[in-house]
Write a protein that holds these residues in place. Structure first.
Motif, short mmCIF file in Angstrom:
data_model
loop_
_atom_site.label_atom_id
_atom_site.label_comp_id
_atom_site.label_asym_id
_atom_site.label_seq_id
_atom_site.Cartn_x
_atom_site.Cartn_y
_atom_site.Cartn_z
N ALA A 124 0.98 -1.27 0.06
CA ALA A 124 -0.12 -0.02 -0.08
C ALA A 124 1.00 1.18 0.19
O ALA A 124 0.45 2.15 -0.95
N GLN A 125 1.88 1.15 0.71
CA GLN A 125 2.97 2.34 0.57
C GLN A 125 3.53 2.53 -0.52
O GLN A 125 3.60 3.81 -1.07
N TYR A 126 3.88 1.58 -1.34
CA TYR A 126 4.55 1.36 -2.63
C TYR A 126 3.34 2.21 -3.53
O TYR A 126 3.75 2.88 -4.31
N GLU A 127 2.52 1.64 -3.43
CA GLU A 127 1.49 2.03 -4.43
C GLU A 127 1.08 3.70 -4.19
O GLU A 127 0.98 4.25 -5.04
N GLU B 6 -5.44 2.05 -6.02
CA GLU B 6 -4.92 0.66 -5.39
C GLU B 6 -4.32 0.86 -3.91
O GLU B 6 -4.77 -0.09 -3.13
N ALA B 7 -3.72 1.77 -3.77
CA ALA B 7 -3.28 2.09 -2.32
C ALA B 7 -4.40 2.10 -1.23
O ALA B 7 -4.29 1.41 -0.25
N LEU B 8 -5.52 2.59 -1.54
CA LEU B 8 -6.71 2.86 -0.75
C LEU B 8 -7.22 1.48 -0.56
O LEU B 8 -7.39 1.01 0.72
N CYS B 9 -7.42 0.66 -1.45
CA CYS B 9 -7.79 -0.52 -1.29
C CYS B 9 -6.99 -1.55 -0.72
O CYS B 9 -7.36 -2.49 0.07
N THR B 10 -5.66 -1.49 -0.89
CA THR B 10 -4.64 -2.36 -0.22
C THR B 10 -4.74 -2.12 1.31
O THR B 10 -4.64 -2.93 1.99
N ALA B 11 -4.91 -0.62 1.62
CA ALA B 11 -4.91 -0.25 2.95
C ALA B 11 -5.99 -0.68 3.74
O ALA B 11 -6.05 -1.32 4.72
N VAL B 12 -7.17 -0.65 2.89
CA VAL B 12 -8.57 -1.14 3.60
C VAL B 12 -8.48 -2.90 3.58
O VAL B 12 -8.81 -3.49 4.69
N TYR B 13 -7.77 -3.41 2.65
CA TYR B 13 -7.59 -5.04 2.94
C TYR B 13 -6.74 -5.25 4.06
O TYR B 13 -6.96 -6.08 4.73
N GLN C 259 -14.37 5.76 -5.14
CA GLN C 259 -13.16 4.99 -4.87
C GLN C 259 -13.43 4.53 -3.30
O GLN C 259 -13.00 3.00 -3.18
N LEU C 260 -13.68 4.89 -2.41
CA LEU C 260 -14.05 4.50 -1.00
C LEU C 260 -15.03 3.18 -0.98
O LEU C 260 -14.95 2.07 -0.54
N THR C 261 -16.19 3.42 -1.93
CA THR C 261 -17.12 2.36 -2.03
C THR C 261 -16.82 1.25 -2.57
O THR C 261 -16.96 0.12 -2.10
#
Length: 117
Positions: A57-60, A68-75, A107-109
């Protein structure tokens, strides 16, 4: 094996984040070899798995892949909660908050509507 790939990609991500260089080709080549969080939890590698997700997520984020970073952080939040790992839950919350302020509602949704299993 998936264990060696996880450790190797985590090391590459950590270095790429620290030194800001591109490892997109390596991620594309090896990312599909990363197993699910259940696999790593059973092998007592949950913390290593969460580290990989957090670094990804940091890399993204550093590479302007904000959706992508947002979704990886949520995951990562979801996985850290499932694995009862407060350390990575706190790290992921901080990262999510830094990404959320620039995210659109759609994006959040999209991130929160992904199936995480």
């Amino acid at each position: 094996s998936g264990d060696a790939v996880l450790i190797g990609l985590s090391t590459l991500l950590e270095s790429a984040v620290e030194h800001r260089y591109c490892i997109d080709r390596q991620l594309l080549r090896f990312k599909q070899n990363i197993n699910s969080y259940d696999y790593y939890a059973e092998r007592n590698m949950a913390s290593q798995y969460l580290s990989y997700q957090y670094l990804l997520a940091q890399y993204e984020q550093l590479n302007d892949q904000h959706s992508e970073a947002l979704c990886t952080a949520v995951y990562t939040l979801w996985a850290a909660d499932r694995l009862n790992n407060d350390n990575y839950f706190k790290k992921a919350i901080h990262l999510f908050e830094s990404l959320r302020k620039n995210a659109s509602v759609s994006q959040l949704t999209a991130c929160f509507n992904q199936p995480f299993y």
